[in-house]
Design a protein around this motif. Structure first.
Motif, short mmCIF file in Angstrom:
data_model
loop_
_atom_site.label_atom_id
_atom_site.label_comp_id
_atom_site.label_asym_id
_atom_site.label_seq_id
_atom_site.Cartn_x
_atom_site.Cartn_y
_atom_site.Cartn_z
N ILE A 199 -31.96 19.78 94.87
CA ILE A 199 -32.67 20.16 96.11
C ILE A 199 -32.35 19.23 97.28
O ILE A 199 -32.48 19.63 98.44
CB ILE A 199 -34.19 20.22 95.89
N THR A 200 -31.90 18.00 97.01
CA THR A 200 -31.61 17.07 98.10
C THR A 200 -30.31 17.41 98.84
O THR A 200 -30.07 16.90 99.92
CB THR A 200 -31.51 15.63 97.59
N ARG A 201 -29.49 18.28 98.28
CA ARG A 201 -28.22 18.63 98.92
C ARG A 201 -28.41 19.54 100.14
O ARG A 201 -27.48 19.73 100.93
CB ARG A 201 -27.29 19.32 97.92
N TYR A 202 -29.61 20.09 100.29
CA TYR A 202 -29.82 21.09 101.33
C TYR A 202 -30.91 20.67 102.30
O TYR A 202 -31.59 21.51 102.89
CB TYR A 202 -30.16 22.44 100.67
N MET A 203 -31.05 19.37 102.49
CA MET A 203 -32.08 18.85 103.39
C MET A 203 -31.84 19.30 104.83
O MET A 203 -32.77 19.55 105.59
CB MET A 203 -32.09 17.33 103.33
N ALA A 204 -30.58 19.41 105.22
CA ALA A 204 -30.26 19.72 106.62
C ALA A 204 -30.57 21.17 106.97
O ALA A 204 -30.95 21.47 108.11
CB ALA A 204 -28.79 19.43 106.90
N ASN A 205 -30.42 22.08 106.00
CA ASN A 205 -30.60 23.50 106.30
C ASN A 205 -31.11 24.25 105.07
O ASN A 205 -30.38 25.05 104.48
CB ASN A 205 -29.28 24.10 106.80
N PRO A 206 -32.35 24.00 104.66
CA PRO A 206 -32.87 24.66 103.46
C PRO A 206 -33.23 26.11 103.70
O PRO A 206 -33.56 26.51 104.82
CB PRO A 206 -34.11 23.83 103.14
N GLY A 207 -33.19 26.91 102.64
CA GLY A 207 -33.59 28.31 102.71
C GLY A 207 -34.78 28.59 101.81
O GLY A 207 -35.34 27.68 101.19
N LYS A 208 -35.17 29.85 101.72
CA LYS A 208 -36.33 30.23 100.92
C LYS A 208 -36.14 29.88 99.45
O LYS A 208 -37.07 29.42 98.78
CB LYS A 208 -36.60 31.73 101.07
N GLU A 209 -34.95 30.13 98.94
CA GLU A 209 -34.70 29.86 97.51
C GLU A 209 -34.74 28.35 97.22
O GLU A 209 -35.20 27.93 96.16
CB GLU A 209 -33.34 30.43 97.11
N HIS A 210 -34.28 27.56 98.18
CA HIS A 210 -34.36 26.10 98.01
C HIS A 210 -35.82 25.67 97.97
O HIS A 210 -36.21 24.80 97.17
CB HIS A 210 -33.64 25.40 99.17
N TRP A 211 -36.64 26.25 98.83
CA TRP A 211 -38.06 25.91 98.85
C TRP A 211 -38.76 26.34 97.57
O TRP A 211 -39.64 25.65 97.05
CB TRP A 211 -38.72 26.53 100.07
N LYS A 212 -38.35 27.49 97.02
CA LYS A 212 -38.92 27.94 95.74
C LYS A 212 -38.59 26.94 94.62
O LYS A 212 -39.41 26.71 93.73
CB LYS A 212 -38.38 29.32 95.37
N SER A 213 -37.40 26.34 94.69
CA SER A 213 -37.02 25.34 93.69
C SER A 213 -37.90 24.10 93.81
O SER A 213 -38.29 23.49 92.81
CB SER A 213 -35.54 24.96 93.87
N VAL A 214 -38.23 23.70 95.05
CA VAL A 214 -39.13 22.57 95.27
C VAL A 214 -40.51 22.89 94.71
O VAL A 214 -41.14 22.06 94.04
CB VAL A 214 -39.22 22.23 96.78
N GLN A 215 -40.99 24.09 94.96
CA GLN A 215 -42.30 24.49 94.45
C GLN A 215 -42.31 24.53 92.93
O GLN A 215 -43.33 24.23 92.30
CB GLN A 215 -42.67 25.87 95.02
N TRP A 216 -41.19 24.89 92.34
CA TRP A 216 -41.09 24.90 90.87
C TRP A 216 -41.28 23.50 90.32
O TRP A 216 -41.97 23.30 89.32
CB TRP A 216 -39.74 25.48 90.46
N ILE A 217 -40.66 22.51 90.98
CA ILE A 217 -40.82 21.12 90.53
C ILE A 217 -42.29 20.68 90.66
O ILE A 217 -42.83 20.01 89.78
CB ILE A 217 -39.90 20.19 91.35
#
Length: 390
Positions: A199-217
């Protein structure tokens, strides 16, 4: 420093003040504080570690040691004799304004728990994790069993494409959540390493799926707030486990390095990070991962040797037999001469006997959870191997 308001010298308004003493919050203040603390410690016969400048130790006449660990203005003191600890505290109190908090129970958001009957010590972040869950409204979320799931295939292609997506993600506290999770991972949760690396690879431009991965953690932490690192007394010394996942990064096809080091069966150092160059094969990816792990092993061995631990040889386990052959000779020279010379130094380390590289089954290597998403049974087995328990 700029001239303070009301104290400006006429006709010299563009002049600045030369400080004779550091002021709080200025860039040089931490450095000046450390220099003062360091001079005090060395004047009281403490030696500064050459491997970690915030670790001090002193050898007593009876052969015992006193250790002091500094983090800004928080510190831990350890010694076999409590009188030695009280002596150091008294000396510090004479020089600095300080609070004596007694036996260590909490530091930097980490709780230190002891069970003296079975000689166990636990490191937990339960209170901090609960605060993080409340901060991001995940305290009532449904728990999940692993920090990452196989259906998450993150890439930059999932970044916002439409105005609606950009508007949605602008209201998402992505960076703040990732930063909070990173602190949990760094301090007490090696099980989060792979998921956090993704998830840290997309700090500059995260999308919905990236945010779902954060919520999963966060959902995983919701069900594992009681998980902690367990330290005990066993005969095992420092042991390292290393693994690599070939071309794991979907954007640039770089491979992932994962390693974890344990002492007496409990994790003390871990890392999951993308490699800096693209590997052309699984063997190359494993070879570069072993190099990074051996660099950490050398540092740990040096640190423990200063702390009066006899660790002449460290063992690093990997699951690739071809890489072990590659580190011992140049039999595959034609296929490996393009590899950067920075990775070949591991051959000299192993040839000198500083590090022992051994084969281990993939299923018995806890580093497996550092490089990929695992089924719950395999994941729990990896946790057990590195002393992560409820």
């Amino acid at each position: 420093m700029q001239q303070p308001e009301g104290f400006t010298v006429s006709e010299k308004e563009d002049y600045v003040c030369l400080l004779k003493k550091s002021l709080y919050s200025m860039k040089q203040s931490p450095r000046q504080w450390y220099k003062r603390f360091d001079s005090f410690m060395t004047s009281h016969d403490f030696k500064r570690s050459s491997f970690d400048s915030c670790v001090y130790f002193k050898k007593n006449s009876d052969g015992s040691f006193v250790h002091l660990l500094l983090y800004i203005d928080d510190m831990l003191i350890a010694a076999k004799d409590k009188r030695e600890i009280r002596k150091v505290k008294a000396q510090l109190s004479e020089e600095f304004e300080m609070k004596n908090l007694g036996p260590a129970k909490k530091i930097l958001g980490m709780e230190i728990l002891r069970d003296r009957k079975v000689s166990k010590l636990y490191l937990s972040q339960k209170e901090y994790i609960e605060k993080v869950l409340c901060r991001f409204n995940m305290q009532s979320a449904k728990p999940v069993s692993t920090p990452s799931a196989a259906h998450f295939r993150l890439s930059s292609a999932l970044s916002p494409q439409s105005d609606d997506e950009i508007e949605y993600i602008s209201h998402v506290p992505y960076s703040s959540a990732v930063g909070s999770l990173m602190y949990v991972m760094v301090c007490s949760h090696p099980d989060l390493s792979y998921a956090i690396s993704a998830i840290t690879r997309y700090m500059a431009n995260p999308g919905k799926e990236h945010w779902k991965s954060v919520q999963w953690i966060l959902r995983y932490l919701r069900g594992t707030t009681d998980v902690c690192l367990q330290f005990g007394r066993t005969r095992d010394g420092v042991i390292g486990y290393v693994d690599a996942d070939f071309a794991e990064d979907l954007d640039r096809r770089r491979s992932l390095t994962g390693y974890v080091f344990t002492i007496r069966g409990c994790a003390i150092s871990w890392k999951a990070t993308l490699q800096t160059t693209v590997a052309l094969s699984t063997t190359e990816a494993e070879y570069m991962a072993i190099t990074e792990a051996c660099k950490k092993a050398i540092w740990l061995k040096g640190l423990f040797s200063e702390l009066n631990e006899d660790l002449k040889i460290s063992t690093v386990f990997c699951d690739s037999q071809s890489v072990i052959f590659l580190t011992k000779d140049q039999m595959f020279h034609e296929r490996t001469k393009h590899i950067d010379v920075r990775y070949h130094f591991v051959r000299d380390i192993i040839a000198r006997g500083d590090i022992v590289l051994s084969k281990i089954s993939t299923h018995e290597s806890p580093a497996d959870m550092m490089t990929k998403s695992l089924p719950i049974t395999n994941f729990e087995h990896c946790l057990d191997l590195v002393g992560v328990h409820c």
